[in-house]
Write a protein that holds these residues in place. Structure first.
Motif, PDB file in Angstrom:
ATOM      1  N   UNK A  54       0.851  -1.187   0.000  1.00  0.00           N
ATOM      2  CA  UNK A  54       0.000   0.000   0.000  1.00  0.00           C
ATOM      3  C   UNK A  54       0.890   1.242   0.000  1.00  0.00           C
ATOM      4  N   UNK A  55       0.627   2.149  -0.932  1.00  0.00           N
ATOM      5  CA  UNK A  55       1.322   3.434  -0.994  1.00  0.00           C
ATOM      6  C   UNK A  55       0.236   4.498  -0.872  1.00  0.00           C
ATOM      7  N   UNK A  56       0.326   5.324   0.165  1.00  0.00           N
ATOM      8  CA  UNK A  56      -0.766   6.274   0.391  1.00  0.00           C
ATOM      9  C   UNK A  56      -0.249   7.623   0.869  1.00  0.00           C
ATOM     10  N   UNK A  57      -0.729   8.663   0.231  1.00  0.00           N
ATOM     11  CA  UNK A  57      -0.436  10.013   0.703  1.00  0.00           C
ATOM     12  C   UNK A  57      -1.510  10.401   1.723  1.00  0.00           C
ATOM     13  N   UNK A  58      -1.258  11.489   2.410  1.00  0.00           N
ATOM     14  CA  UNK A  58      -2.194  11.980   3.421  1.00  0.00           C
ATOM     15  C   UNK A  58      -2.680  13.352   2.988  1.00  0.00           C
ATOM     16  N   UNK A  59      -3.940  13.606   3.211  1.00  0.00           N
ATOM     17  CA  UNK A  59      -4.521  14.887   2.837  1.00  0.00           C
ATOM     18  C   UNK A  59      -5.230  15.491   4.040  1.00  0.00           C
ATOM     19  N   UNK A  60      -5.505  16.769   3.992  1.00  0.00           N
ATOM     20  CA  UNK A  60      -6.271  17.426   5.050  1.00  0.00           C
ATOM     21  C   UNK A  60      -5.693  17.176   6.429  1.00  0.00           C
ATOM     22  N   UNK A  61      -6.542  16.737   7.320  1.00  0.00           N
ATOM     23  CA  UNK A  61      -6.143  16.486   8.714  1.00  0.00           C
ATOM     24  C   UNK A  61      -5.875  14.996   8.940  1.00  0.00           C
ATOM     25  N   UNK A  62      -5.001  14.428   8.117  1.00  0.00           N
ATOM     26  CA  UNK A  62      -4.679  13.013   8.242  1.00  0.00           C
ATOM     27  C   UNK A  62      -5.671  12.131   7.513  1.00  0.00           C
ATOM     28  N   UNK A  63      -6.358  12.715   6.532  1.00  0.00           N
ATOM     29  CA  UNK A  63      -7.414  12.005   5.816  1.00  0.00           C
ATOM     30  C   UNK A  63      -6.869  11.126   4.704  1.00  0.00           C
ATOM     31  N   UNK A  64      -7.656  10.100   4.387  1.00  0.00           N
ATOM     32  CA  UNK A  64      -7.351   9.212   3.275  1.00  0.00           C
ATOM     33  C   UNK A  64      -7.769   9.914   1.987  1.00  0.00           C
ATOM     34  N   UNK A  98       0.762  17.745  12.327  1.00  0.00           N
ATOM     35  CA  UNK A  98       0.552  16.809  13.427  1.00  0.00           C
ATOM     36  C   UNK A  98       0.053  15.457  12.919  1.00  0.00           C
ATOM     37  N   UNK A  99      -0.618  15.459  11.782  1.00  0.00           N
ATOM     38  CA  UNK A  99      -1.214  14.241  11.230  1.00  0.00           C
ATOM     39  C   UNK A  99      -0.312  13.585  10.184  1.00  0.00           C
ATOM     40  N   UNK A 100       1.003  13.717  10.344  1.00  0.00           N
ATOM     41  CA  UNK A 100       1.999  13.161   9.425  1.00  0.00           C
ATOM     42  C   UNK A 100       1.698  11.697   9.114  1.00  0.00           C
ATOM     43  N   UNK A 101       1.500  11.393   7.847  1.00  0.00           N
ATOM     44  CA  UNK A 101       1.201  10.033   7.364  1.00  0.00           C
ATOM     45  C   UNK A 101      -0.043   9.440   8.030  1.00  0.00           C
TER      46      UNK A 101
END
Length: 154
Positions: A54-64, A98-101
């Motif tokens: 799984x390769x996933x970036x983070x958006x907003x406040x730690x959102x998928x 604060x919601x890094x990854x």
């Protein structure tokens, strides 16, 4: 031969680019690798006799990311028990938040809850430190491939 199923969640395309580079790296190492586009994931339950990356970036406040959210929620809702599934995880984020990854952390929690076992280190790529996340991912890949070989031999 092992087979790796690659899935990605992206906002601006970086996670997709990383996943495409990993697919090539796996193929170059003689490992079959299938890259799923987010719109191909409806109904996809990772086979336990194959590996998942799984390769996933983070958006907003730690959102998928929106593109992979439907699959995340489908997996959460169906809650298939996957005790024999081994998976790897690469998160893209920015450590100044604060919601890094945070999105990848949610995937980690979900798949552990489903009984799957993480294979290798959870790679967290910091956009504040690198402009080329694929370089870090490709540097991580040989160790992951080595772990695949050890799993096969065990």
């Amino acid at each position: 031969m092992e087979k790796v199923n690659l899935v990605f969640g992206t906002v601006y395309g970086s996670a997709q680019f990383v996943a495409e580079n990993l697919q090539q790296g796996l193929t170059d190492a003689g490992i079959e690798a299938t890259l799923y586009q987010p719109d191909q994931l409806g109904g996809f339950i990772p086979p336990e006799n194959e590996l998942l990356l799984i390769v996933c970036s983070t958006t907003g406040q730690g959102d998928i990311p929106d593109d992979i959210q439907p699959w995340f929620y489908e997996m959460q809702q169906k809650a298939p028990y996957l005790p024999n599934l081994k998976f790897g995880l690469i998160g893209l984020g920015d450590s100044s938040y604060e919601t890094f990854c945070g999105a990848s952390e949610q995937f980690l929690a979900l798949f552990e809850e489903l009984g799957a076992k993480r294979l290798g280190d959870f790679l967290k790529v910091d956009a504040g430190e690198t402009m080329e996340p694929e370089v870090e991912a490709l540097a991580w890949l040989p160790n992951w491939i080595e772990l695949i070989a050890k799993e096969r031999a065990a």
